[in-house]
Motif scaffolding. Structure first.
Motif, mmCIF file in Angstrom:
data_model
loop_
_atom_site.group_PDB
_atom_site.id
_atom_site.type_symbol
_atom_site.label_atom_id
_atom_site.label_comp_id
_atom_site.label_asym_id
_atom_site.label_seq_id
_atom_site.Cartn_x
_atom_site.Cartn_y
_atom_site.Cartn_z
ATOM 1 N N THR A 216 1.226 -9.119 13.730
ATOM 2 C CA THR A 216 0.616 -9.160 12.406
ATOM 3 C C THR A 216 -0.894 -9.319 12.488
ATOM 4 N N VAL A 217 -1.359 -10.198 13.368
ATOM 5 C CA VAL A 217 -2.802 -10.376 13.544
ATOM 6 C C VAL A 217 -3.438 -9.077 14.039
ATOM 7 N N SER A 218 -2.733 -8.369 14.920
ATOM 8 C CA SER A 218 -3.252 -7.103 15.440
ATOM 9 C C SER A 218 -3.518 -6.111 14.314
ATOM 10 N N TRP A 219 -2.655 -6.107 13.312
ATOM 11 C CA TRP A 219 -2.786 -5.151 12.216
ATOM 12 C C TRP A 219 -3.699 -5.635 11.102
ATOM 13 N N GLN A 220 -3.709 -6.922 10.841
ATOM 14 C CA GLN A 220 -4.437 -7.435 9.692
ATOM 15 C C GLN A 220 -5.870 -7.862 10.006
ATOM 16 N N SER A 221 -6.162 -8.147 11.259
ATOM 17 C CA SER A 221 -7.484 -8.688 11.607
ATOM 18 C C SER A 221 -8.635 -7.689 11.542
ATOM 19 N N PRO A 222 -8.432 -6.378 11.797
ATOM 20 C CA PRO A 222 -9.597 -5.485 11.782
ATOM 21 C C PRO A 222 -10.390 -5.523 10.486
#
Length: 424
Positions: A216-222
């Protein structure tokens, strides 16, 4: 396998109907809410999604593991309590530490609560292959979000508040469509019952929770990083590119994955067979669909996309053309592999899935470092996209390995993802 086309068709039909409403009204929304408003809304929404993942510890997935109705009641009661408590905490943090107005803080808390309930309740319908309920929920969420957001903006609500409130309202309405059966009840579970549930299904918390958080962090952080380094306008352009490129996944990928999940549960359960061949055929079909859908976007070129976005969404959105084209390969690869997360979970390959998600997170962090060092958004987006393609190219071989190593007993594996797709 024979139910896959029917289940996919029902859900995809609802998704298409909802997305047609969304697409038709998107030019209205983008003229009422310019990039800077989307840029202020998107990072906060991303942080809420990440927080809701951690706050429930992924125990909602136990619904697809246990056949005991009492376990389901405990899961629903625990997630309901966590949704209310977590929503209150998010509202407090939004107002006290992130500088949001009181109404924006309440709306942010409502988004958190609605996200948790929707994820937990839709899980039961996925398990039972209640495609009609899922379809209604999908339609309500997709079409309702933009209708409520436009309505609030038209009546003069502040931009970020209108977007958050519209999202929360649509999610709550969508959750009602997948409300658990009345026979299960929604009794609040005490600490002892929750501890016992987690103890018996500890792989969900011990392995899948960090895996889910990393994904989830991989997808939401950018979008959070873009907003921090290049401002709300750039974050808004990124957010719109991401939103447009994710539409095929919402229209076809996720409905197909949910139908895929129902079939895979049967094929990997007691007496099930032919899972490896089924996964191979399904993945090949997704690859053909992904190439057909995303290749025209890449071939069109940035100049064409810039003119198309300016015409459709307003001249302020022409800047979204560059990120749209750059991110196309990454999101195409993600579309093709949307369904594969459930393979690891269903075949007790949680450790492999954790390793993949940690590697994916590492590529995201690497791209952020490149962006920070160079100070160039375009360079960061290229690194983000290329590394994403390379990462997702490894997902299918890893899924095949998990299938080969799956337990040979008649008992089903420990856990299956709530939606059936790799979590984006």
């Amino acid at each position: 396998m024979r139910l896959i086309p029917r289940g996919t068709g029902i859900q995809a039909g609802a998704a298409v109907a909802g997305q047609l409403i969304s697409l038709g009204l998107l030019p209205v929304l983008t003229r009422l809410a310019p990039p800077v408003v989307f840029g202020g809304y998107a990072p906060f929404l991303a942080l809420s999604v990440i927080g809701s993942m951690v706050g429930v510890a992924r125990i909602e997935q136990i619904t697809l593991v246990s056949d005991a109705e009492d376990d389901h009641r405990v899961v629903h009661g625990a997630t309901l309590a966590a949704a209310v408590l977590g929503g209150a905490v998010v509202a407090w943090l939004a107002g006290g530490f992130l500088g949001r107005t009181p109404w924006e803080a309440l709306a942010a808390g409502a988004v958190y609560l609605a996200t948790v309930l929707n994820r937990a309740w839709i899980l039961r319908s996925v398990r039972d292959a209640r495609h009609g309920r899922i379809a209604l929920s999908t339609f309500t969420e997709t079409g309702g979000t933009i209708l409520l957001q436009i309505g609030l903006l038209a009546f003069g609500a502040p931009g970020v508040l209108a977007l958050l409130t519209g999202r929360a309202g649509a999610l709550l309405l969508a959750s009602l469509a997948v409300l658990p059966p009345a026979g299960e009840g929604l009794r609040l579970a005490g600490p002892a019952a929750i501890r016992d549930l987690v103890r018996r299904h500890r792989a969900v918390v011990v392995v899948d929770l960090p895996s889910s958080v990393a994904n989830t962090v991989s997808w939401q952080s950018p979008v959070v990083v873009v907003a921090a380094l290049w401002g709300d306008a750039s974050a808004g352009a990124y957010s719109m590119a991401y939103r447009l490129l994710r539409m095929p996944t919402n229209l076809l990928g996720i409905p197909a994955s949910r139908a895929f999940t129902s079939e895979l549960v049967e094929r990997t359960g007691a007496g099930g067979k032919g899972a490896a061949g089924f996964v191979a055929r399904f993945t090949f079909g997704m690859a053909l669909a992904g190439l057909a859908i995303y290749s025209p976007v890449w071939i069109a070129g940035e100049e064409f996309l810039s003119g198309a976005l300016a015409w459709a969404l307003g001249v302020e959105w022409a800047e979204a053309a560059a990120p749209t084209r750059i991110l196309t390969p990454w999101l195409a690869a993600a579309f093709i592999t949307t369904h594969l997360g459930v393979v690891f979970l269903r075949t007790a390959g949680l450790t492999l899935l954790l390793a993949f998600n940690l590697a994916l997170l590492a590529t995201r962090i690497g791209s952020f470092i490149v962006g920070g060092v160079t100070g160039d958004l375009t360079t960061m987006l290229w690194v983000l996209s290329i590394s994403g393609v390379l990462a997702y190219a490894l997902l299918y071989p890893l899924a095949r390995r998990s299938l080969a190593r799956r337990p040979t007993s008649d008992a089903p594996a420990e856990v299956v993802d709530s939606t059936g797709e790799t979590r984006h």
